[in-house]
Design a protein around this motif. Structure first.
Motif, short mmCIF file in Angstrom:
data_model
loop_
_atom_site.label_atom_id
_atom_site.label_comp_id
_atom_site.label_asym_id
_atom_site.label_seq_id
_atom_site.Cartn_x
_atom_site.Cartn_y
_atom_site.Cartn_z
N TRP B 273 4.95 -5.43 2.19
CA TRP B 273 5.43 -6.00 0.79
C TRP B 273 5.69 -4.87 -0.02
O TRP B 273 6.42 -5.25 -1.00
N VAL B 274 5.21 -3.64 0.02
CA VAL B 274 5.09 -2.60 -0.95
C VAL B 274 6.53 -2.31 -1.31
O VAL B 274 6.94 -2.10 -2.66
N GLU B 275 7.42 -2.08 -0.18
CA GLU B 275 8.75 -1.79 -0.47
C GLU B 275 9.55 -2.55 -1.53
O GLU B 275 10.26 -2.44 -2.37
N LYS B 276 9.49 -4.07 -1.01
CA LYS B 276 10.19 -5.18 -1.77
C LYS B 276 9.52 -5.23 -3.42
O LYS B 276 10.20 -5.46 -4.34
N ILE B 277 8.08 -5.26 -3.19
CA ILE B 277 7.68 -5.96 -4.53
C ILE B 277 7.44 -4.66 -5.57
O ILE B 277 6.96 -4.82 -6.76
N ASP B 278 7.64 -3.33 -5.19
CA ASP B 278 7.43 -2.14 -6.05
C ASP B 278 8.20 -2.35 -7.47
O ASP B 278 9.17 -2.53 -7.70
N PRO B 279 7.14 -2.53 -8.48
CA PRO B 279 7.63 -2.91 -9.77
C PRO B 279 8.24 -1.91 -10.47
O PRO B 279 9.19 -2.10 -11.29
N ARG B 280 8.14 -0.70 -10.03
CA ARG B 280 8.80 0.44 -10.67
C ARG B 280 10.41 0.35 -10.22
O ARG B 280 11.04 0.66 -11.17
N LYS B 281 10.52 -0.26 -8.95
CA LYS B 281 12.27 -0.25 -8.64
C LYS B 281 12.76 -1.60 -9.60
O LYS B 281 13.85 -1.59 -9.91
N THR B 282 11.99 -2.37 -9.84
CA THR B 282 12.42 -3.63 -10.51
C THR B 282 12.88 -3.16 -11.88
O THR B 282 14.01 -3.67 -12.48
N ILE B 283 12.08 -2.36 -12.61
CA ILE B 283 12.59 -2.23 -13.91
C ILE B 283 13.58 -0.96 -13.92
O ILE B 283 14.45 -1.10 -14.75
N GLU B 284 13.57 -0.41 -13.10
CA GLU B 284 14.93 0.75 -12.80
C GLU B 284 16.23 0.01 -12.60
O GLU B 284 17.19 0.40 -13.31
#
Lengths: 95, 644
Positions: B273-284
């Motif tokens: 899940w890590v790749e998809k769920i990584d919240p850092r990528k979401t805010i970027e």
């Protein structure tokens, strides 16, 4: 004079610093710059007061200092510096 | 001393009784020298004025808003406002802080604290403009979300810059986990203070001020502020916070098994899940601008996000802090990466604490998984892990106390008691408040959370320094005065670390300083001596670090005594939740690690010894209270048989 500052985070620390420069105290009504919200757009608006409005002093670019006081508390100081320069130049030109 | 000679403080405490409309003023000076400010003064007033028979929703309870002493200045991170009361989650001390423009406005209006008493007969809101105090009809606001309330009041006042605090439907409906929200996106979280505000029929508070804050030694103060601001860039977390806010913690939490996946059944999210769920990528991906508050040395731990795609496309909101990712997204096993933003926005709109929502829903989902409850209990909803739609519906139901939501609105501990069916094991809580902190595998963090006087939480003693890298080991040793501050799995030394952090957290709260700007978060940030110096220069009162430590311990002991008077807490309530205490970490880097109960108890013994509290029951001893100048408290506790 109002500038668009998409990079501004709206912390308003500059407003507090500005009031301190003018009055030696912190006060929202003694600041000659105002950070204003924009609706659904990036960043904030920065307004410099050019004429005395009630108790609000006009911005003089902190002419007594080497560096304007607000810049010392801004994370995007170079952008703000350009705005102040433009504001002061504009003020001088219009005299 | 009269108020003309008073520096830093606004000087007045405003007291408003909503039952009879009486408004009165008293001097902050009565409290400031002993209790510093904000939460310190608030607990003193609560202790003195809330009688043992008072219950959280009774008109006799008091709700105290307070600006930190340094708020309204340019001091780094000085923007926190506190609210304290007798709380409905634990039944004891309730206290929460929030980033704020309102805190500064309160001081500019002339007040350091605002005490709300009684209960209005009809919904009201408060309008404070310097010395013009008005209790106004809020019938047109009642029922509205916090976001709609803000828009309505900004329109009514003709002021798009207006800042307010308000409650949403959760507070109005007395959901125990209701919070109070500043503007749209910042909350006084935890402890259910929003429901106390709702019980008083108080919808919102508008504060505007034209006053000023004087500094005793202005030149030195501003110089120190500039120097401290210059230090932040040296911090290890500085750039991470600027870029990813507190969501930067995701990978380190994954590596240290600090995630509460499926209601603490696992301590990591599945690796795939890590790749998809990584919240850092979401805010970027969705950031449109920063958001920061007065004095913030980062230029903002907030980001305005605009979701341009996915199930919540069109939503514009500020990003959530890391806590929301953990407590709602990971705890409930939801894969959609933008869910945390949607859930956070919904909780803020409804005025519901994110941890109270995650705690209760996590308990319910596990009960559903284990066939303790089924669709007959849940209004026909299938509470399967990862069902984002069901979670959003449950959040709404909690706020309106609708159907199954009425049970969840009690918080997981009370809900489990009401439901029975051996469901309490899955209701992870500390002192009756839904637990957010993952305690396994981080002993300083755990000790701070389990002993916290407000019932869990990591801002009243928990330390993160145990995870600092070796590059700052020497600095860390000097801060904590122990040889092994960077060892999260060692029991030894944690009592000292937490005792120090209890002081730093309290002083920061009293001064209104954001914890992300102190040595709680990074070794290079403002330390206790820096805060002491800032306060001394601003007030003109020479305080030493030792005096600050003394005052913080005095405050802690008063919080403890307040709890002892209003609850049945004892040592047994300073323990991890049963699952955390009994189950090993199932997978990840710390797979197999579990609490050693003997060592855990020894760590607690050391903690009580350091505080001068009785090891058997955790109660403060007479000697400790007398040393802190709390003779009256010693007498009070003696009367109820709770002197240690």
């Amino acid at each position: 004079m109002i500038f668009n500052m998409p990079e501004c985070g709206g912390c308003k620390t500059c407003e507090l610093a500005c009031s301190f420069y003018h009055s030696g105290k912190f006060s929202l009504i003694m600041s000659s710059m105002k950070i204003k919200r924009k609706k659904n757009e990036r960043g904030f608006l920065v307004e410099f007061i050019d004429k005395k409005e009630g108790s609000i002093p006009p911005c003089d670019g902190c002419k007594k200092l080497d560096e304007p006081f607000c810049l010392q508390y801004c994370h995007k100081k170079e952008i703000l510096r350009k705005m102040i320069k433009e504001f002061i130049n504009n003020k001088t030109d219009s005299k | 001393m009269n108020n003309d000679d008073l520096y830093l403080y606004a000087g007045k405490i405003l007291r408003i009784n909503l039952s009879d409309g009486k408004i009165s003023i008293e001097s902050t000076l009565k409290y400031a020298k002993d209790w510093i400010g904000s939460s310190g003064i608030a607990i003193k007033i609560l202790y003195d004025e809330i009688k043992p028979w008072v219950t959280p929703y009774a008109p006799a309870n008091k709700l105290i808003f307070a600006s930190g002493a340094l708020v309204g200045t340019t001091a780094p991170g000085a923007n926190k406002m506190n609210v304290s009361t007798l709380g409905p989650m634990t039944g004891g001390w309730a206290s929460g802080c929030s980033d704020s423009y309102v805190g500064g406005n309160l001081k500019f209006a002339g007040y350091d604290l605002l005490i709300i008493e009684g209960r209005a007969h009809l919904p009201v809101y408060l309008s404070i403009y310097d010395d013009q105090i008005k209790i106004k009809d809020a019938s047109r606001l009642w029922g509205k979300t916090t976001w709609d309330t803000l828009e309505k009041l900004r329109k009514d006042y003709g002021n798009p810059e207006l800042h307010i605090i308000s409650i949403g439907p959760a507070g109005e409906n007395l959901a125990r986990g209701a919070c109070i929200v500043q503007d749209k996106n910042r909350a006084f979280g935890r402890c259910g203070t929003g429901s106390v505000m709702g019980s008083k029929n108080l919808k919102a508070i508008v504060v505007q001020g034209t006053g000023q804050i004087k500094i005793a030694k202005p030149k030195e103060f501003m110089e120190l502020v500039r120097n401290l601001r210059g230090n932040f860039k040296k911090g290890i977390v500085f750039e991470k916070m600027q870029k990813h806010t507190s969501l930067n913690a995701f990978l380190s939490k994954q590596q240290s098994c600090g995630i509460q996946f499926k209601n603490f059944q696992e301590c990591i999210v599945p690796e795939e899940w890590v790749e998809k769920i990584d919240p850092r990528k979401t805010i970027e991906k969705y950031e449109i601008s920063q958001q920061s508050f007065p004095g913030c040395p980062y230029g903002g731990c907030g980001k305005h996000l605009y979701l341009t795609e996915g199930p919540y496309a069109g939503l514009q909101a500020e990003n959530n802090q890391y806590e929301v990712f953990n407590t709602l997204q990971a705890r409930l096993a939801i894969k959609e990466p933008t869910f945390m933003i949607k859930a956070n926005a919904l909780c803020n709109q409804l005025g519901l604490d994110v941890d109270a929502a995650g705690g209760a829903i996590g308990w319910a989902m596990e009960c559903f998984e284990k066939n303790i409850i089924d669709e007959r209990d849940t209004d026909g909803l299938k509470l399967n892990w990862g069902d984002s739609g069901v979670v959003l519906e449950l959040i709404r139901k909690i706020a309106y106390r609708e159907g199954f939501g009425d049970l969840l609105a009690e918080g997981n501990a009370k809900a489990a008691n009401i439901l029975g069916r051996n469901s309490s094991y899955y209701a992870l809580n500390i002192k009756g408040q839904d637990l957010y902190e993952t305690c396994r595998g981080a002993l300083g963090w755990a000790l701070g959370a389990i002993t916290s006087t407000r019932g869990g939480g990591h801002t009243t003693g928990a330390t993160v320094a145990e995870f600092w890298p070796t590059s700052v080991l020497e600095k860390s040793k000097s801060i904590y005065g122990i040889s092994n501050p960077n060892t999260p799995l060692e029991y030894n030394g944690k009592a000292e670390m937490v005792t120090f952090m209890e002081t730093l957290h309290r002083i920061s709260n009293c001064l209104g300083i954001c914890h992300y700007t102190t040595t709680w978060y990074d070794a290079e940030f403002s330390d206790l001596p820096d805060l002491t110096r800032l306060y001394s220069l601003a007030t003109g009162w020479d305080n030493t670090v030792e005096e600050f430590k003394y005052k913080a311990m005095k405050q802690l002991n008063l919080e403890k005594a307040f709890n002892l008077i209003h609850t049945n807490f004892n040592r047994n309530d300073d323990m991890p939740a049963d699952r955390e205490l009994n189950e090993p970490i199932p997978s990840g880097n710390l797979a197999g690690w579990k609490f050693d109960k003997e060592k855990l108890n020894k760590m607690l013994d050391e903690y009580y010894e350091l505080h001068g509290w009785n090891k058997k029951n955790s109660f403060p001893t007479k000697k400790t209270l007398l040393n802190l100048g709390l003779e009256n408290v010693a007498e009070d506790l003696k009367k109820i048989g709770k002197l240690g």
